[in-house]
Write a protein that holds these residues in place. Structure first.
Motif, PDB file in Angstrom:
ATOM      1  N   VAL A  50       1.447   5.662   0.184  1.00  0.00           N
ATOM      2  CA  VAL A  50       1.561   6.097  -1.209  1.00  0.00           C
ATOM      3  C   VAL A  50       3.001   5.907  -1.685  1.00  0.00           C
ATOM      4  O   VAL A  50       3.240   5.486  -2.822  1.00  0.00           O
ATOM      5  CB  VAL A  50       1.115   7.560  -1.357  1.00  0.00           C
ATOM      6  N   ALA A  51       3.967   6.204  -0.813  1.00  0.00           N
ATOM      7  CA  ALA A  51       5.367   5.965  -1.150  1.00  0.00           C
ATOM      8  C   ALA A  51       5.616   4.479  -1.391  1.00  0.00           C
ATOM      9  O   ALA A  51       6.346   4.097  -2.316  1.00  0.00           O
ATOM     10  CB  ALA A  51       6.272   6.477  -0.031  1.00  0.00           C
ATOM     11  N   TYR A  52       5.003   3.642  -0.578  1.00  0.00           N
ATOM     12  CA  TYR A  52       5.174   2.196  -0.743  1.00  0.00           C
ATOM     13  C   TYR A  52       4.583   1.728  -2.070  1.00  0.00           C
ATOM     14  O   TYR A  52       5.143   0.852  -2.733  1.00  0.00           O
ATOM     15  CB  TYR A  52       4.527   1.463   0.429  1.00  0.00           C
ATOM     16  N   GLU A  53       3.481   2.315  -2.460  1.00  0.00           N
ATOM     17  CA  GLU A  53       2.900   1.965  -3.756  1.00  0.00           C
ATOM     18  C   GLU A  53       3.807   2.429  -4.897  1.00  0.00           C
ATOM     19  O   GLU A  53       3.930   1.741  -5.921  1.00  0.00           O
ATOM     20  CB  GLU A  53       1.500   2.552  -3.879  1.00  0.00           C
ATOM     21  N   ARG A  54       4.445   3.577  -4.723  1.00  0.00           N
ATOM     22  CA  ARG A  54       5.420   4.036  -5.712  1.00  0.00           C
ATOM     23  C   ARG A  54       6.563   3.030  -5.845  1.00  0.00           C
ATOM     24  O   ARG A  54       7.002   2.693  -6.944  1.00  0.00           O
ATOM     25  CB  ARG A  54       6.031   5.375  -5.279  1.00  0.00           C
ATOM     26  N   ILE A  55       7.045   2.566  -4.700  1.00  0.00           N
ATOM     27  CA  ILE A  55       8.182   1.651  -4.691  1.00  0.00           C
ATOM     28  C   ILE A  55       7.820   0.323  -5.361  1.00  0.00           C
ATOM     29  O   ILE A  55       8.609  -0.233  -6.137  1.00  0.00           O
ATOM     30  CB  ILE A  55       8.667   1.421  -3.250  1.00  0.00           C
ATOM     31  N   LEU A  56       6.626  -0.163  -5.075  1.00  0.00           N
ATOM     32  CA  LEU A  56       6.196  -1.445  -5.632  1.00  0.00           C
ATOM     33  C   LEU A  56       5.631  -1.319  -7.045  1.00  0.00           C
ATOM     34  O   LEU A  56       5.540  -2.316  -7.768  1.00  0.00           O
ATOM     35  CB  LEU A  56       5.139  -2.077  -4.721  1.00  0.00           C
ATOM     36  N   GLY A  57       5.225  -0.115  -7.423  1.00  0.00           N
ATOM     37  CA  GLY A  57       4.648   0.084  -8.746  1.00  0.00           C
ATOM     38  C   GLY A  57       3.259  -0.479  -8.884  1.00  0.00           C
ATOM     39  O   GLY A  57       2.806  -0.795  -9.997  1.00  0.00           O
ATOM     40  N   ARG A  58       2.552  -0.591  -7.763  1.00  0.00           N
ATOM     41  CA  ARG A  58       1.189  -1.132  -7.782  1.00  0.00           C
ATOM     42  C   ARG A  58       0.481  -0.740  -6.486  1.00  0.00           C
ATOM     43  O   ARG A  58       1.135  -0.378  -5.492  1.00  0.00           O
ATOM     44  CB  ARG A  58       1.213  -2.655  -7.901  1.00  0.00           C
ATOM     45  N   PRO A  59      -0.856  -0.823  -6.456  1.00  0.00           N
ATOM     46  CA  PRO A  59      -1.586  -0.570  -5.207  1.00  0.00           C
ATOM     47  C   PRO A  59      -1.276  -1.647  -4.171  1.00  0.00           C
ATOM     48  O   PRO A  59      -0.994  -2.803  -4.526  1.00  0.00           O
ATOM     49  CB  PRO A  59      -3.064  -0.635  -5.630  1.00  0.00           C
ATOM     50  N   LEU A  60      -1.286  -1.271  -2.917  1.00  0.00           N
ATOM     51  CA  LEU A  60      -1.107  -2.255  -1.854  1.00  0.00           C
ATOM     52  C   LEU A  60      -2.338  -3.138  -1.736  1.00  0.00           C
ATOM     53  O   LEU A  60      -3.471  -2.681  -1.920  1.00  0.00           O
ATOM     54  CB  LEU A  60      -0.854  -1.547  -0.519  1.00  0.00           C
ATOM     55  N   ARG A  61      -2.104  -4.384  -1.436  1.00  0.00           N
ATOM     56  CA  ARG A  61      -3.209  -5.330  -1.262  1.00  0.00           C
ATOM     57  C   ARG A  61      -3.787  -5.202   0.142  1.00  0.00           C
ATOM     58  O   ARG A  61      -3.184  -4.606   1.031  1.00  0.00           O
ATOM     59  CB  ARG A  61      -2.710  -6.758  -1.505  1.00  0.00           C
ATOM     60  N   GLU A  62      -4.943  -5.761   0.342  1.00  0.00           N
ATOM     61  CA  GLU A  62      -5.605  -5.678   1.644  1.00  0.00           C
ATOM     62  C   GLU A  62      -4.700  -6.267   2.726  1.00  0.00           C
ATOM     63  O   GLU A  62      -4.199  -7.388   2.594  1.00  0.00           O
ATOM     64  CB  GLU A  62      -6.937  -6.439   1.618  1.00  0.00           C
ATOM     65  N   GLY A  63      -4.480  -5.479   3.773  1.00  0.00           N
ATOM     66  CA  GLY A  63      -3.659  -5.917   4.883  1.00  0.00           C
ATOM     67  C   GLY A  63      -2.160  -5.751   4.667  1.00  0.00           C
ATOM     68  O   GLY A  63      -1.369  -5.910   5.612  1.00  0.00           O
TER      69      GLY A  63
END
Length: 212
Positions: A50-63
Motif C-alpha cells: 500500500v505504501a508502494y502504491e502511495r509512492i507511485l500514485g497508482r495500483p501495482l501491476r501484476e507481479g
C-alpha cells in the motif's frame, strides 16, 4: 505486565537509514525523487505494498509487488550492515531480564536472518522466543503472526506489552487483547502513530512506564 513482545525493524534495530536508502534505490528507475527520513515516514504504511502504491500514485501491476519487494531486500541487506541496535535497546533488554520477567521478538523480517542477526548482536539470549517470517511468506498484516506467537507463550495476552514502531504493531496487539506502546524513532510518522490512540514514547526506556 509479565512479558514484552518486541518488534525488530525500526524498534530494537535502528535501520531507518537502510530502509530509506533501499526504498530510494527501488524507486529511482521510476523517476521518484529521493526520500529523506521524514518524507519516507509520511508515505510509509503497512501492508508495504500500500505504501508502494502511495509512492507511485497508482495500483501495482501484476507481479510488480514481488519484483519491488525482492529489489528492496537486495538493497536493504547490503545497507543494513552499517546499522546497529537502537540507542537504549540493550539497556532495556538487560533491565527487563533483570526484573525476572520474560520477553520475545516478533518480526515481519525473514526468520533465519532475524535469528542470525539477533545472535550476531549478542541479544538472542534475552528472548524466550524469536519469530520472523518463513521463507517466501507475504509481508501483510502482523495480527495473524501475533496470534501464533502468543499461542506459543506461557502467558496470557492481557499480561503482555507489545513495543513497536508502526500502527500495525498496535493493531496486532489489540487483535489479541494485549497492550501496546509505539516508539517514534522508527518508520512511522508521529501523526500516524498518534492517530492510533496508543501511547507514544520517544525512547524505548520510556515504554517501561507502561509496563507496570
Amino acid at each position: 505486565m509479565k512479558h514484552i513482545i518486541w518488534d525488530w525493524n525500526g524498534t530494537l534495530f535502528h535501520d531507518i537509514d537502510a530502509v530509506v536508502g533501499a526504498t530510494n534505490e527501488v524507486f529511482k528507475p521510476y523517476g521518484v525523487a529521493a526520500f529523506d527520513n521524514d518524507g519516507f515516514r509520511a508515505a510509509y504504511t503497512r501492508p508495504i505494498w500500500v505504501a508502494y502504491e502511495r509512492i507511485l500514485g497508482r495500483p501495482l501491476r501484476e507481479g510488480e509487488w514481488e519484483r519491488l519487494d525482492q529489489a528492496f531486500h537486495d538493497h536493504y541487506h547490503r545497507l543494513m550492515l552499517s546499522c546497529a541496535l537502537a540507542e537504549d535497546a540493550l539497556h532495556c533488554l538487560r533491565t527487563w531480564a533483570g526484573s525476572g520477567r520474560t520477553q520475545s521478538l516478533l518480526s515481519m523480517w525473514a526468520h533465519d536472518r532475524l535469528v542470525h542477526k539477533a545472535d550476531e548482536l549478542g541479544i538472542a539470549e534475552y528472548f524466550v522466543r524469536i519469530d520472523g517470517l518463513s521463507e517466501g511468506a507475504p509481508g501483510g498484516a502482523k495480527a495473524e503472526h501475533m496470534v501464533a506467537h502468543i499461542e506459543s507463550l506461557p502467558v496470557d495476552a492481557s499480561d503482555i506489552l507489545v513495543i513497536g514502531d508502526s500502527v500495525d504493531d498496535a493493531h496486532a496487539a489489540q487483535h489479541v487483547g494485549a497492550s501496546a506502546v509505539l516508539y517514534t524513532g522508527g518508520m512511522t510518522s508521529r501523526a500516524d502513530l498518534s492517530a492510533s490512540g496508543v501511547p507514544l514514547v520517544d525512547t524505548l526506556s520510556e515504554a517501561f512506564t507502561h509496563a507496570g
